[in-house]
Scaffold this active site. Structure first.
Site, mmCIF file in Angstrom:
data_model
loop_
_atom_site.group_PDB
_atom_site.id
_atom_site.type_symbol
_atom_site.label_atom_id
_atom_site.label_comp_id
_atom_site.label_asym_id
_atom_site.label_seq_id
_atom_site.Cartn_x
_atom_site.Cartn_y
_atom_site.Cartn_z
ATOM 1 N N LEU A 14 85.864 -94.795 -111.579
ATOM 2 C CA LEU A 14 85.856 -94.252 -110.229
ATOM 3 C C LEU A 14 87.094 -94.851 -109.589
ATOM 4 O O LEU A 14 87.203 -96.069 -109.484
ATOM 5 C CB LEU A 14 84.580 -94.673 -109.492
ATOM 6 C CG LEU A 14 84.232 -93.961 -108.184
ATOM 7 C CD1 LEU A 14 84.131 -92.455 -108.368
ATOM 8 C CD2 LEU A 14 82.931 -94.510 -107.612
ATOM 9 N N ASP A 15 88.073 -94.018 -109.209
ATOM 10 C CA ASP A 15 89.381 -94.569 -108.861
ATOM 11 C C ASP A 15 89.339 -95.449 -107.605
ATOM 12 O O ASP A 15 88.389 -95.423 -106.831
ATOM 13 C CB ASP A 15 90.467 -93.489 -108.782
ATOM 14 C CG ASP A 15 90.220 -92.451 -107.706
ATOM 15 O OD1 ASP A 15 89.408 -92.701 -106.803
ATOM 16 O OD2 ASP A 15 90.849 -91.379 -107.759
ATOM 17 N N LYS A 16 90.382 -96.241 -107.447
ATOM 18 C CA LYS A 16 90.427 -97.293 -106.416
ATOM 19 C C LYS A 16 90.147 -96.782 -105.005
ATOM 20 O O LYS A 16 89.390 -97.413 -104.258
ATOM 21 C CB LYS A 16 91.791 -98.007 -106.478
ATOM 22 C CG LYS A 16 91.882 -99.257 -105.621
ATOM 23 C CD LYS A 16 93.181 -100.009 -105.907
ATOM 24 C CE LYS A 16 93.264 -101.306 -105.111
ATOM 25 N NZ LYS A 16 94.459 -102.092 -105.452
ATOM 26 N N SER A 66 88.326 -94.332 -104.142
ATOM 27 C CA SER A 66 87.019 -93.666 -104.076
ATOM 28 C C SER A 66 85.902 -94.694 -104.012
ATOM 29 O O SER A 66 86.078 -95.857 -104.346
ATOM 30 C CB SER A 66 86.826 -92.762 -105.295
ATOM 31 O OG SER A 66 87.851 -91.801 -105.375
#
Length: 243
Positions: free
Chosen positions: A106-108, A110
């Site tokens: 889960l990208d930074k 998000s």
């Protein structure tokens, strides 16, 4: 005489709960893994009695019960187990007493639900894209959503040299929509929106398969027996990944 069982080194590290196979391949490529004191090539197989070390530490079979966590990741935390490189990493943030690793990413920028475990086999099953496991997100964009935007998002958008798989999109506010994906391309939702001239302002994952986000930001809980049984059912058609 029966031949001793042989296991590929990346599969072994996954099965004992050290990390996912993809992460194991990186460790092997970086020369951080040894078998009986020797740095192996990719795909090397081990047998019972071989000594496997990562960064000089002996890796052994787990004797404890597997761990399965649901965590509400805050914005700014990075989903990596490499604590040497990234100071805002998920492992040090949770500070769990046993070694665990995230299932997927889960990208930074998000936030929301991510699962963590020390069970490498379930990681491999869940991450196999062809199993079409659902992930649901709440997304806020920078301008008004139109019916055309919803339709085009649902039918597939060309990103990363492919066209995204059909998905479900539901508008829930002037600037907000829900989306259910069955694939996990890099920064997929952000790239899809950008292709249609929208910018994501907020992205929050609220469900993975049967697990719903129900803990405050920065908190985690153990998965229940009922949730684990349902995951087992959902991935029962998935076999372990073979290389």
């Amino acid at each position: 005489m029966q031949e001793p069982k042989q296991t590929r080194i990346n599969k072994y590290l996954s099965e004992v709960g050290y990390c996912s196979r993809r992460a194991a391949d990186k460790l092997i490529d970086q020369g951080r893994v040894t078998i009986n004191g020797t740095v192996p090539e990719m795909g090397t197989k081990i047998t019972e009695g071989d000594e496997v070390h990562v960064d000089g530490k002996l890796i052994s079979e787990p004797k404890e019960k597997p761990v399965y966590l649901a965590f509400n990741k805050p914005i700014g935390i990075v989903c990596t187990t490499d604590t040497k490189v990234e100071k805002d990493n998920i492992i040090e943030y949770i500070n769990y007493p046993k070694r665990i690793f995230p299932i997927g990413r889960l990208d930074k920028p998000s936030e929301g639900l991510i699962l963590l475990t020390n069970d490498g086999d379930i990681v491999n099953k869940i991450l196999r894209a062809r199993n079409h496991h659902e992930k649901e997100y709440l997304v806020t964009v920078d301008r008004a959503i139109t019916p055309d935007f919803v339709e085009r998002m649902q039918k597939g958008v060309p990103i990363l040299d492919t066209v995204t798989r059909d998905c479900k999109v539901e508008q829930i506010g002037k600037y907000e929509f829900k989306i259910i994906l069955t694939q996990g391309l890099n920064r997929q939702i952000r790239r899809m929106c950008e292709y249609l001239d929208y910018n994501v302002q907020r992205l929050k994952r609220i469900r993975i398969m049967n697990i719903k986000l129900d803990v405050p930001v920065g908190k985690w809980r153990d998965l229940t027996e009922a949730e684990l049984k349902e995951i087992d059912r959902l991935v029962s058609s998935s076999s372990k990944t073979h290389f």
